[in-house]
Motif scaffolding. Structure first.
Motif, PDB file in Angstrom:
ATOM      1  N   THR A 264     -36.939 -16.000 -25.320  1.00 35.41           N
ATOM      2  CA  THR A 264     -35.750 -16.890 -25.829  1.00 35.41           C
ATOM      3  C   THR A 264     -35.272 -16.179 -26.981  1.00 35.41           C
ATOM      4  O   THR A 264     -34.398 -16.759 -27.707  1.00 35.41           O
ATOM      5  CB  THR A 264     -36.326 -18.407 -25.847  1.00 35.41           C
ATOM      6  OG1 THR A 264     -37.444 -18.356 -26.811  1.00 35.41           O
ATOM      7  CG2 THR A 264     -36.189 -18.785 -24.655  1.00 35.41           C
TER       8      THR A 264
ATOM      9  N   THR B 208     -20.223 -23.534 -22.111  1.00 35.38           N
ATOM     10  CA  THR B 208     -20.259 -23.500 -20.502  1.00 35.38           C
ATOM     11  C   THR B 208     -19.187 -23.621 -19.627  1.00 35.38           C
ATOM     12  O   THR B 208     -19.074 -24.483 -19.007  1.00 35.38           O
ATOM     13  CB  THR B 208     -21.133 -24.803 -20.436  1.00 35.38           C
ATOM     14  OG1 THR B 208     -21.831 -25.320 -21.694  1.00 35.38           O
ATOM     15  CG2 THR B 208     -22.139 -25.001 -19.277  1.00 35.38           C
TER      16      THR B 208
ATOM     17  N   GLN C  51     -34.337 -22.784 -24.166  1.00 30.41           N
ATOM     18  CA  GLN C  51     -32.840 -21.936 -24.184  1.00 30.41           C
ATOM     19  C   GLN C  51     -33.059 -20.664 -24.969  1.00 30.41           C
ATOM     20  O   GLN C  51     -33.413 -20.654 -26.327  1.00 30.41           O
ATOM     21  CB  GLN C  51     -32.016 -22.977 -24.512  1.00 30.41           C
ATOM     22  CG  GLN C  51     -31.677 -23.975 -23.538  1.00 30.41           C
ATOM     23  CD  GLN C  51     -30.866 -23.562 -22.478  1.00 30.41           C
ATOM     24  OE1 GLN C  51     -29.545 -22.552 -22.636  1.00 30.41           O
ATOM     25  NE2 GLN C  51     -31.338 -23.849 -21.435  1.00 30.41           N
TER      26      GLN C  51
ATOM     27  N   ARG D 134     -30.377 -25.056 -29.854  1.00 27.90           N
ATOM     28  CA  ARG D 134     -30.702 -23.529 -30.084  1.00 27.90           C
ATOM     29  C   ARG D 134     -29.631 -23.286 -31.042  1.00 27.90           C
ATOM     30  O   ARG D 134     -30.118 -22.399 -32.255  1.00 27.90           O
ATOM     31  CB  ARG D 134     -30.910 -22.752 -28.848  1.00 27.90           C
ATOM     32  CG  ARG D 134     -30.866 -21.303 -29.225  1.00 27.90           C
ATOM     33  CD  ARG D 134     -32.139 -21.207 -29.920  1.00 27.90           C
ATOM     34  NE  ARG D 134     -33.352 -21.158 -29.111  1.00 27.90           N
ATOM     35  CZ  ARG D 134     -34.613 -21.084 -29.570  1.00 27.90           C
ATOM     36  NH1 ARG D 134     -34.873 -20.647 -30.693  1.00 27.90           N
ATOM     37  NH2 ARG D 134     -35.728 -21.098 -28.746  1.00 27.90           N
ATOM     38  N   GLN D 135     -28.357 -23.451 -30.851  1.00 30.34           N
ATOM     39  CA  GLN D 135     -27.338 -23.158 -31.588  1.00 30.34           C
ATOM     40  C   GLN D 135     -27.504 -23.645 -33.046  1.00 30.34           C
ATOM     41  O   GLN D 135     -27.266 -22.866 -34.326  1.00 30.34           O
ATOM     42  CB  GLN D 135     -26.083 -23.385 -31.219  1.00 30.34           C
ATOM     43  CG  GLN D 135     -25.869 -22.660 -30.043  1.00 30.34           C
ATOM     44  CD  GLN D 135     -24.678 -23.545 -29.021  1.00 30.34           C
ATOM     45  OE1 GLN D 135     -24.055 -24.408 -29.491  1.00 30.34           O
ATOM     46  NE2 GLN D 135     -24.208 -22.937 -27.996  1.00 30.34           N
TER      47      GLN D 135
ATOM     48  N   GLN E 162     -29.087 -26.036 -25.349  1.00 28.58           N
ATOM     49  CA  GLN E 162     -28.464 -24.814 -25.850  1.00 28.58           C
ATOM     50  C   GLN E 162     -27.804 -25.099 -27.199  1.00 28.58           C
ATOM     51  O   GLN E 162     -27.917 -24.240 -28.212  1.00 28.58           O
ATOM     52  CB  GLN E 162     -27.353 -24.114 -24.830  1.00 28.58           C
ATOM     53  CG  GLN E 162     -26.584 -23.108 -25.392  1.00 28.58           C
ATOM     54  CD  GLN E 162     -27.223 -21.855 -25.512  1.00 28.58           C
ATOM     55  OE1 GLN E 162     -26.936 -21.108 -26.399  1.00 28.58           O
ATOM     56  NE2 GLN E 162     -28.479 -21.816 -24.974  1.00 28.58           N
TER      57      GLN E 162
ATOM     58  N   ASN F  72     -26.982 -18.269 -25.777  1.00 30.40           N
ATOM     59  CA  ASN F  72     -26.186 -17.473 -24.830  1.00 30.40           C
ATOM     60  C   ASN F  72     -24.648 -17.629 -25.803  1.00 30.40           C
ATOM     61  O   ASN F  72     -23.492 -18.415 -25.759  1.00 30.40           O
ATOM     62  CB  ASN F  72     -25.899 -18.257 -23.898  1.00 30.40           C
ATOM     63  CG  ASN F  72     -24.748 -17.548 -22.697  1.00 30.40           C
ATOM     64  OD1 ASN F  72     -24.311 -16.620 -22.929  1.00 30.40           O
ATOM     65  ND2 ASN F  72     -24.789 -18.300 -21.657  1.00 30.40           N
TER      66      ASN F  72
END
Length: 319
Positions: free
Chosen positions: A295, A190, A181, A206-207, A203, A184
């Protein structure tokens, strides 16, 4: 690109994330790293009544630490406490009831904890993977609320407490799944994309890695790290990823193997010598991006994540 990312990641996982990957990596571990006495040091572990959280708490309790188990379910929390105290002989194990998807509750808990306890190490372990989009009573997407906003608020409120102590640390249990990911920041909950629980979870992870990097820059007196436990046989994996579990169950790591790097980051002097803000796997810092996967987010997006989380968290802060 997503097919490429997922394929490269899965091959990497088969080589590194299974039990065989741990056994291979463990050959270079320094046994003395975990031969430590942490009597008098205080550790908080969220999601501590099962899986990697409980395994982590148990290992730290064996070494004399004061353990604060943060659990959503009181009965399960008390069962975990009983198991840990019985197996380790450590009576300084305490249970706190908290839902990590409830931002108001986290603020309240954190402020109260600051007034009553000391804290040397915070371990953000609690997480969830809800496979259908579900909102909490506060109107937040549940995965995001639990995996991202919850740890953000808990860490934020406890930072002043940690900064008072010697060798303070914050460890966040992320996942190698975040490698597929790219951050975003425009759709953190989402709302505008097709909901896929596994990808939403990735995601969130990743955050968490980005949060860890940003915290490290902002708070140099505290050692921050995130980590990947590998693919471990935990109740969460069994319930949230049943198909994956059935295919991989004979290759999965034990809970203790999954917790090993968390414990190492929490108690060893070797971990403290590493730079703050890194992402670890099997006691070593590893890359946060797959090669040619595109990414990497911009510094502006990384800073925007922290800004959005701060603004959102303040909406739930008691006046």
């Amino acid at each position: 690109m997503s097919i490429y990312r997922n394929s490269v990641w899965f091959i990497k996982g088969l080589n590194e994330y299974c039990r065989s990957g741990y056994e291979s990596a463990s050959k270079r571990f320094v046994p003395g790293d975990l031969e430590v006495d942490v009597t008098g040091r205080s550790f908080m572990v969220t999601g501590a009544n099962s899986g990697i959280g409980k395994a982590t708490a148990k290992e730290i309790a064996k070494r004399g630490g004061i353990i604060h188990l943060v659990c959503r379910n009181k009965d399960r929390g008390e069962e975990a406490k009983k198991e840990i105290t019985t197996e380790t002989g450590n009576q300084k194990v305490f249970v706190h009831i908290l839902d990590m998807s409830d931002p108001k509750g986290i603020w309240k808990f954190g402020e109260q904890f600051k007034n009553e306890h000391r804290l040397n190490v915070l371990i953000n372990n609690a997480g969830c993977m809800v496979n259908k989009r579900e909102l909490t009573e506060n109107g937040l997407e549940k995965n995001f609320a639990t995996n991202t906003l919850g740890p953000y608020i808990l860490t934020t409120v406890l930072l002043p407490l940690l900064e008072k102590e010697d060798d303070p640390r914050v460890i966040t249990v992320s996942s190698g799944g975040m490698l597929v990911q790219k951050l975003n920041v425009s759709d953190l909950q989402t709302e505008n994309t097709t909901f896929d629980g596994t990808m939403v979870y990735a995601q969130n992870k990743r955050q968490q890695v980005v949060m860890t990097e940003q915290w490290a820059k902002a708070h140099p007196s505290i050692h921050f790290s995130s980590m990947h436990p590998g693919w471990a046989n935990t109740p969460a994996v069994q319930s949230s990823m049943p198909d994956f579990y059935e295919k991989m169950k004979n290759k999965l790591r034990t809970e203790a193997q999954g917790a090993d790097t968390v414990v190492w980051l929490a108690v060893s002097s070797a971990a403290r010598k590493q730079a703050s803000g890194l992402f670890f796997q099997d006691r070593e810092p590893v890359a946060t991006h797959l090669p040619l996967a595109w990414t990497k987010s911009s510094p502006g997006d990384d800073e925007k994540l922290m800004q959005v989380l701060e603004e959102l968290s303040q909406q739930f802060k008691p006046q």
